[in-house]
Design an enzyme around this catalytic site. Structure first.
Site, PDB file in Angstrom:
ATOM      1  N   HIS A 266     -23.469  -8.136  21.429  1.00  0.00           N
ATOM      2  CA  HIS A 266     -23.139  -9.904  20.540  1.00  0.00           C
ATOM      3  C   HIS A 266     -23.560 -10.384  20.897  1.00  0.00           C
ATOM      4  O   HIS A 266     -23.140 -12.026  20.941  1.00  0.00           O
ATOM      5  CB  HIS A 266     -21.300  -9.707  21.622  1.00  0.00           C
ATOM      6  CG  HIS A 266     -21.423  -9.725  22.712  1.00  0.00           C
ATOM      7  ND1 HIS A 266     -19.957  -9.109  24.218  1.00  0.00           N
ATOM      8  CD2 HIS A 266     -21.948 -10.363  24.042  1.00  0.00           C
ATOM      9  CE1 HIS A 266     -20.769  -9.661  25.607  1.00  0.00           C
ATOM     10  NE2 HIS A 266     -21.684  -9.928  25.309  1.00  0.00           N
ATOM     11  N   HIS A 322     -16.501 -11.856  20.223  1.00  0.00           N
ATOM     12  CA  HIS A 322     -16.409 -10.542  21.569  1.00  0.00           C
ATOM     13  C   HIS A 322     -16.080 -11.029  22.809  1.00  0.00           C
ATOM     14  O   HIS A 322     -15.941 -10.208  24.014  1.00  0.00           O
ATOM     15  CB  HIS A 322     -18.589 -10.923  21.727  1.00  0.00           C
ATOM     16  CG  HIS A 322     -18.571 -11.969  22.515  1.00  0.00           C
ATOM     17  ND1 HIS A 322     -17.744 -13.379  23.172  1.00  0.00           N
ATOM     18  CD2 HIS A 322     -18.995 -12.387  23.801  1.00  0.00           C
ATOM     19  CE1 HIS A 322     -17.773 -14.521  23.087  1.00  0.00           C
ATOM     20  NE2 HIS A 322     -19.153 -13.554  24.116  1.00  0.00           N
TER      21      HIS A 322
END
Length: 393
Positions: A266, A322
């Site tokens: 991420h 995320h």
């Protein structure tokens, strides 16, 4: 809630999935990125968006023929891994503390590293390419080897979780450790120097960039991909140890086959196709979410986490959030909360409950349920997890 286009006058539109008003500093940061000449189409902001360095954490930036190293950040390849195990809640009875202590013994956290380098680490194919990395890290190969299979600090963690069917999941959050950090800093410094030499007037020095086709771009892109592979494999090594600890307590040490495995970045950049064109996509605190992708969206310590499947939304460049995203800084969290708050907010979880992890208290993060509500058009939820053991970095 679908996205909204922010009412700002920028050369490229800013699409936001956040349901909260951005602060003046956050708006300025978004405008800075959206004004860069090489940005493609628009900037996408995820529901957990918050202040970062150069670019907002929770932003997806597609670019043509250029990449911004500080937008990727210093924890190259930071991400998540999760494994669904063939065990149930009943098998955990009375074993949580022993599992936590064994985990802490098996996987170094913070600045610690492994004393010995195991075969799984030495077998990694990436070591053969180490000599081609930026010269500033040439003395770090031994350290990089010893750190592979270690967690790091900050908001990195290991968690034993249960889903709504009381099935056991293993989850962890980590990146490319010191080697990724050093590579990033070397290249960020080079980008800044180039901008200075060119007399370029950037809205923020942290938006210094490399142009495709140049030697500096080629060097950065090579090192970036290497560090991203390192980060992914680092998570694999830790997950192997994590599985062994859990199998020791729940299966008498017998190897078991996971029911589902997910490993996703991420904090990274990749070359992808969007709107019919090849572009560089930087996800700074965002997960790729094409229709084929499984992703992991963790809440804070003490909150729910989610395993998701992407919906391939083109406006988000096939991305999702995320995590929950910080509501307040680490220093503010330490001032606002005390040890009693931490104990109350982590009730029922086997974890450290001391001042060393006070900045990671659940109250310092945005509510994860709201974040998930805001991205219904980006992902579908596959599993909802609640942690029962947490080891912080």
């Amino acid at each position: 809630m679908p996205y909204q286009e922010l009412p700002l006058t920028t050369p490229n539109p800013i699409l936001s999935w956040a349901n909260h008003d951005l602060s003046p500093q956050e708006i300025a940061m978004a405008k800075n990125v959206a004004s860069l000449p090489f940005v493609f189409k628009h900037i996408s902001l995820m529901p957990d968006v918050h202040l970062g360095k150069g670019a907002l954490v929770g932003s997806v930036i597609a670019t043509k023929e250029a990449v911004i190293p500080a937008a990727v950040g210093v924890d190259i390849g930071c991400g998540m891994a999760a494994v669904k195990m063939p065990f149930t809640e009943a098998q955990l009875d009375g074993k949580l503390k022993k599992i936590r202590l064994d985990l802490e013994a098996a996987i170094p956290v913070g600045f610690e590293q492994n004393k010995n380098v195991e075969r799984q680490v030495t077998n990694w194919q990436g070591w053969s390419d180490f000599k081609h990395l930026q010269s500033g890290v040439k003395n770090l190969e031994t350290k990089a080897m010893k750190q592979m299979g270690s967690l790091g600090g900050g908001n990195h963690f290991l968690e034993l979780c249960l889903d709504t069917d009381n099935q056991v999941w293993l989850m962890l959050h980590s990146g490319s450790r010191n080697i990724g950090n050093q590579l990033a800093m070397c290249h960020i410094s080079t980008a800044r120097e180039l901008a200075k030499l060119a007399g370029e007037r950037l809205p923020d020095p942290d938006l210094a960039y490399f142009v495709a086709g140049t030697e500096e771009f080629t060097s950065y892109w090579h090192d970036l991909q290497w560090a991203q592979h390192y980060a992914s494999y680092n998570r694999d090594v830790m997950m192997s140890r994590f599985q062994s600890v859990v199998e020791k307590h729940l299966a008498g040490g017998k190897k078991t086959k996971p029911l589902l495995s997910v490993n996703c970045h991420h904090n990274y950049a990749e070359k992808e196709y969007h709107y019919g064109e090849e572009v560089y996509v930087t996800r700074k605190g965002a997960v790729r979410a094409t229709q084929e992708d499984y992703g992991i969206i963790p809440g804070s310590m003490g909150a729910k986490s989610f395993i998701v499947k992407g919906k391939g939304n083109p406006q988000s460049y096939c991305s999702c959030s995320h995590g929950a995203g910080r509501l307040m800084s680490r220093s503010k969290a330490k001032k606002q909360f005390d040890l009693d708050d931490l104990i109350a907010q982590t009730q029922g979880i086997e974890c450290r409950k001391d001042r060393g992890v006070l900045d990671e208290i659940p109250g310092a993060y945005k509510p994860i349920e709201q974040v998930m509500e805001n991205q219904k058009d980006l992902v579908e939820i596959v599993a909802t997890l609640k942690q029962v053991v947490c080891v912080k970095g």
